[in-house]
Design a protein around this motif. Structure first.
Motif, PDB file in Angstrom:
ATOM      1  N   PRO A   1     -41.434 -65.935   3.348  1.00  0.00           N
ATOM      2  CA  PRO A   1     -41.231 -66.833   2.196  1.00  0.00           C
ATOM      3  C   PRO A   1     -42.415 -67.750   1.921  1.00  0.00           C
ATOM      4  CG  PRO A   1     -39.275 -66.801   3.604  1.00  0.00           C
ATOM      5  CD  PRO A   1     -40.368 -66.094   4.357  1.00  0.00           C
ATOM      6  N   SER A   2     -43.211 -68.075   2.947  1.00  0.00           N
ATOM      7  CA  SER A   2     -44.355 -68.968   2.734  1.00  0.00           C
ATOM      8  C   SER A   2     -45.437 -68.312   1.874  1.00  0.00           C
ATOM      9  CB  SER A   2     -44.949 -69.396   4.076  1.00  0.00           C
ATOM     10  OG  SER A   2     -45.578 -68.311   4.737  1.00  0.00           O
ATOM     11  N   LEU A   3     -45.360 -66.990   1.726  1.00  0.00           N
ATOM     12  CA  LEU A   3     -46.338 -66.269   0.909  1.00  0.00           C
ATOM     13  C   LEU A   3     -45.780 -65.887  -0.466  1.00  0.00           C
ATOM     14  CD1 LEU A   3     -47.917 -63.883   3.602  1.00  0.00           C
ATOM     15  CD2 LEU A   3     -48.692 -66.142   2.877  1.00  0.00           C
ATOM     16  N   TYR A   4     -44.634 -66.455  -0.819  1.00  0.00           N
ATOM     17  CA  TYR A   4     -44.068 -66.189  -2.145  1.00  0.00           C
ATOM     18  C   TYR A   4     -44.771 -67.077  -3.178  1.00  0.00           C
ATOM     19  CZ  TYR A   4     -40.226 -63.681   0.148  1.00  0.00           C
ATOM     20  OH  TYR A   4     -39.465 -62.798   0.888  1.00  0.00           O
ATOM     21  N   LYS A   5     -46.038 -66.785  -3.392  1.00  0.00           N
ATOM     22  CA  LYS A   5     -46.867 -67.545  -4.322  1.00  0.00           C
ATOM     23  C   LYS A   5     -47.607 -66.568  -5.226  1.00  0.00           C
ATOM     24  CE  LYS A   5     -47.645 -71.162  -0.843  1.00  0.00           C
ATOM     25  NZ  LYS A   5     -48.663 -71.861  -0.021  1.00  0.00           N
ATOM     26  N   PRO A   6     -48.028 -67.029  -6.433  1.00  0.00           N
ATOM     27  CA  PRO A   6     -48.726 -66.127  -7.357  1.00  0.00           C
ATOM     28  C   PRO A   6     -49.934 -65.434  -6.747  1.00  0.00           C
ATOM     29  CG  PRO A   6     -48.130 -68.154  -8.476  1.00  0.00           C
ATOM     30  CD  PRO A   6     -47.776 -68.353  -7.036  1.00  0.00           C
ATOM     31  N   MET A   7     -50.725 -66.174  -5.989  1.00  0.00           N
ATOM     32  CA  MET A   7     -51.937 -65.608  -5.389  1.00  0.00           C
ATOM     33  C   MET A   7     -51.601 -64.396  -4.515  1.00  0.00           C
ATOM     34  SD  MET A   7     -54.568 -67.585  -2.847  1.00  0.00           S
ATOM     35  CE  MET A   7     -55.852 -66.725  -1.953  1.00  0.00           C
ATOM     36  N   TYR A   8     -50.523 -64.517  -3.724  1.00  0.00           N
ATOM     37  CA  TYR A   8     -50.159 -63.435  -2.812  1.00  0.00           C
ATOM     38  C   TYR A   8     -49.361 -62.342  -3.515  1.00  0.00           C
ATOM     39  CZ  TYR A   8     -51.811 -66.883   0.442  1.00  0.00           C
ATOM     40  OH  TYR A   8     -52.604 -67.797   1.081  1.00  0.00           O
ATOM     41  N   PHE A   9     -48.706 -62.687  -4.604  1.00  0.00           N
ATOM     42  CA  PHE A   9     -48.053 -61.664  -5.427  1.00  0.00           C
ATOM     43  C   PHE A   9     -49.096 -60.680  -5.948  1.00  0.00           C
ATOM     44  CE2 PHE A   9     -46.973 -60.319  -9.788  1.00  0.00           C
ATOM     45  CZ  PHE A   9     -45.838 -59.566  -9.523  1.00  0.00           C
ATOM     46  N   PHE A  10     -50.212 -61.201  -6.458  1.00  0.00           N
ATOM     47  CA  PHE A  10     -51.283 -60.331  -6.948  1.00  0.00           C
ATOM     48  C   PHE A  10     -51.972 -59.605  -5.798  1.00  0.00           C
ATOM     49  CE2 PHE A  10     -51.200 -63.480 -10.528  1.00  0.00           C
ATOM     50  CZ  PHE A  10     -50.790 -62.577 -11.499  1.00  0.00           C
ATOM     51  N   LEU A  11     -52.122 -60.280  -4.670  1.00  0.00           N
ATOM     52  CA  LEU A  11     -52.734 -59.648  -3.505  1.00  0.00           C
ATOM     53  C   LEU A  11     -51.879 -58.480  -3.010  1.00  0.00           C
ATOM     54  CD1 LEU A  11     -54.875 -59.487  -1.307  1.00  0.00           C
ATOM     55  CD2 LEU A  11     -53.662 -61.305  -0.061  1.00  0.00           C
ATOM     56  N   GLY A  12     -50.549 -58.636  -3.046  1.00  0.00           N
ATOM     57  CA  GLY A  12     -49.655 -57.545  -2.669  1.00  0.00           C
ATOM     58  C   GLY A  12     -49.815 -56.345  -3.592  1.00  0.00           C
ATOM     59  N   ASN A  13     -49.921 -56.616  -4.892  1.00  0.00           N
ATOM     60  CA  ASN A  13     -50.177 -55.540  -5.855  1.00  0.00           C
ATOM     61  C   ASN A  13     -51.501 -54.847  -5.561  1.00  0.00           C
ATOM     62  OD1 ASN A  13     -48.446 -55.284  -8.673  1.00  0.00           O
ATOM     63  ND2 ASN A  13     -48.106 -57.229  -7.630  1.00  0.00           N
ATOM     64  N   LEU A  14     -52.514 -55.655  -5.236  1.00  0.00           N
ATOM     65  CA  LEU A  14     -53.848 -55.114  -4.953  1.00  0.00           C
ATOM     66  C   LEU A  14     -53.818 -54.212  -3.716  1.00  0.00           C
ATOM     67  CD1 LEU A  14     -56.762 -55.483  -6.134  1.00  0.00           C
ATOM     68  CD2 LEU A  14     -57.142 -57.140  -4.321  1.00  0.00           C
ATOM     69  N   SER A  15     -53.122 -54.640  -2.671  1.00  0.00           N
ATOM     70  CA  SER A  15     -53.029 -53.843  -1.450  1.00  0.00           C
ATOM     71  C   SER A  15     -52.261 -52.541  -1.711  1.00  0.00           C
ATOM     72  CB  SER A  15     -52.338 -54.647  -0.350  1.00  0.00           C
ATOM     73  OG  SER A  15     -53.133 -55.739   0.039  1.00  0.00           O
ATOM     74  N   PHE A  16     -51.197 -52.632  -2.481  1.00  0.00           N
ATOM     75  CA  PHE A  16     -50.428 -51.446  -2.849  1.00  0.00           C
ATOM     76  C   PHE A  16     -51.310 -50.448  -3.606  1.00  0.00           C
ATOM     77  CE2 PHE A  16     -47.639 -49.114  -5.770  1.00  0.00           C
ATOM     78  CZ  PHE A  16     -46.662 -48.641  -4.904  1.00  0.00           C
ATOM     79  N   LEU A  17     -52.101 -50.970  -4.536  1.00  0.00           N
ATOM     80  CA  LEU A  17     -53.019 -50.120  -5.302  1.00  0.00           C
ATOM     81  C   LEU A  17     -54.068 -49.475  -4.406  1.00  0.00           C
ATOM     82  CD1 LEU A  17     -53.662 -52.207  -8.542  1.00  0.00           C
ATOM     83  CD2 LEU A  17     -52.882 -49.842  -8.474  1.00  0.00           C
ATOM     84  N   ASP A  18     -54.627 -50.251  -3.477  1.00  0.00           N
ATOM     85  CA  ASP A  18     -55.671 -49.724  -2.594  1.00  0.00           C
ATOM     86  C   ASP A  18     -55.188 -48.519  -1.791  1.00  0.00           C
ATOM     87  OD1 ASP A  18     -57.890 -51.241  -3.203  1.00  0.00           O
ATOM     88  OD2 ASP A  18     -57.437 -52.822  -1.770  1.00  0.00           O
ATOM     89  N   ILE A  19     -53.932 -48.562  -1.357  1.00  0.00           N
ATOM     90  CA  ILE A  19     -53.376 -47.451  -0.578  1.00  0.00           C
ATOM     91  C   ILE A  19     -53.386 -46.167  -1.400  1.00  0.00           C
ATOM     92  CG2 ILE A  19     -51.273 -46.547   0.488  1.00  0.00           C
ATOM     93  CD1 ILE A  19     -50.600 -49.467   1.250  1.00  0.00           C
TER      94      ILE A  19
END
Length: 313
Positions: free
Chosen positions: A53-71
């Motif tokens: 929950p501490s990473l439920y922030k916009p910055m990490y939302f986009f980072l999660g998308n970026l990591s998903f894309l990289d895979i």
């Protein structure tokens, strides 16, 4: 999408990176290691962002998308390249080539657009912090990310249609380790001068506009940081951007060199080397760049591993 102009041939042959057997085995082991780092590192980031929950922030939302894309961006090209290096499987069907080109540009352009959204997020966080939670709320973030995916898909669909509406005859050898626009259209048995200009123009519009918006965001951020008197506060604010800046220059800078250059034999050879950086190395080092420079991600990782370390004692 109709691909009637390419049904006269069964498929293409990907020339790969090298024909030297000893070098093929070495490169296979090296690139497999990078690919496994990519999968494990980016899956770890997606997992952390999903459950902490501490990473439920916009910055990490986009980072999660970026990591998903990289895979999946790497998976579009690397397994086929590894197969070619290990067992010499260089053939690719027409359908496989169309799919590979489409998903490569779909995921790649979406990643560039996401990097642009991340620069906007950093701009709002640093230059307009009081309105950050209003401007970068959950709905705004979902809309921004969805827009990136949609624009990336439409851009890639257009590029794919333009590429495979050309007539292809007997030339089958693609000077690359995956199906990409420049080496594929070079095989068309037609005058490709205008299509090359159109394809380059569309790519240039997307790439230059995203890169310009990122630069503009950081110009505003830079001018704002100059007004901060405390050197410590200034560095703290800027440190949240350094990982993003590194990825932008690694990814978009390399892509600009690849696709806005001429389609000569020498340039195609250089493009293969640049493509290794974009598809193999950068996705693997992205998790390291973000985790080593980000205290919140490191703390989240420590919390995830702490129970296991306690159980093992």
């Amino acid at each position: 999408m109709e691909i009637g102009n390419v049904t006269s041939i069964e498929g293409f042959i990907l020339l790969g990176i090298t024909d030297v057997p000893e070098l093929q085995i070495l490169l296979f082991m090296l690139f497999l290691m990078f690919y496994l780092f990519n999968l494990s590192g980016n899956l770890c980031i997606v997992l952390l962002i999903s459950i902490d929950p501490s990473l439920y922030k916009p910055m990490y939302f986009f980072l999660g998308n970026l990591s998903f894309l990289d895979i999946f961006y790497s998976t579009t090209t690397v397994p086929k390249m590894l197969s070619g290096l290990l067992i010499g499987d260089k053939k690719i069907s027409i359908v496989g080539c169309v799919a590979q080109l489409h998903f490569f540009h779909f995921l790649g352009s979406t990643e560039a657009l996401l990097l642009t959204s991340m620069s906007y997020d950093r701009y709002v966080a640093i230059c307009n912090p009081l309105r950050y939670h209003v401007l970068m709320g959950k709905t705004s973030c979902v809309q921004l990310a969805s827009g990136c995916w949609l624009i990336g898909f439409l851009y890639s669909l257009l590029q794919t249609i333009l590429t495979f509406r050309l007539p292809y005859c007997n030339r089958k050898q693609v000077t690359h380790f995956y199906c990409d626009i420049k080496p594929v259209i070079k095989l068309a048995c037609a005058n490709i001068k205008h299509i090359k200009l159109l394809v380059s123009g569309i790519f240039g519009l997307v790439a230059v506009s995203t890169f310009s918006m990122i630069i503009m965001s950081y110009m505003y951020i830079g001018s704002h940081l100059l007004n901060i008197r405390s050197r410590q506060d200034r560095w703290k604010a800027f440190s949240t951007c350094t990982s993003h800046i590194t990825i932008v220059f690694l990814y978009i800078g390399t892509a600009l060199c690849m696709y806005l250059g001429p389609t000569t034999q020498n340039s195609l050879e250089q493009d293969r080397m640049s493509a290794i950086l974009v598809t193999v190395i950068t996705p693997a080092v992205n998790p390291l760049i973000y985790t080593l420079r980000n205290k919140e991600v490191k703390k989240s990782l420590q919390r995830l591993l702490a129970p296991r370390q306690h159980c093992c004692k």
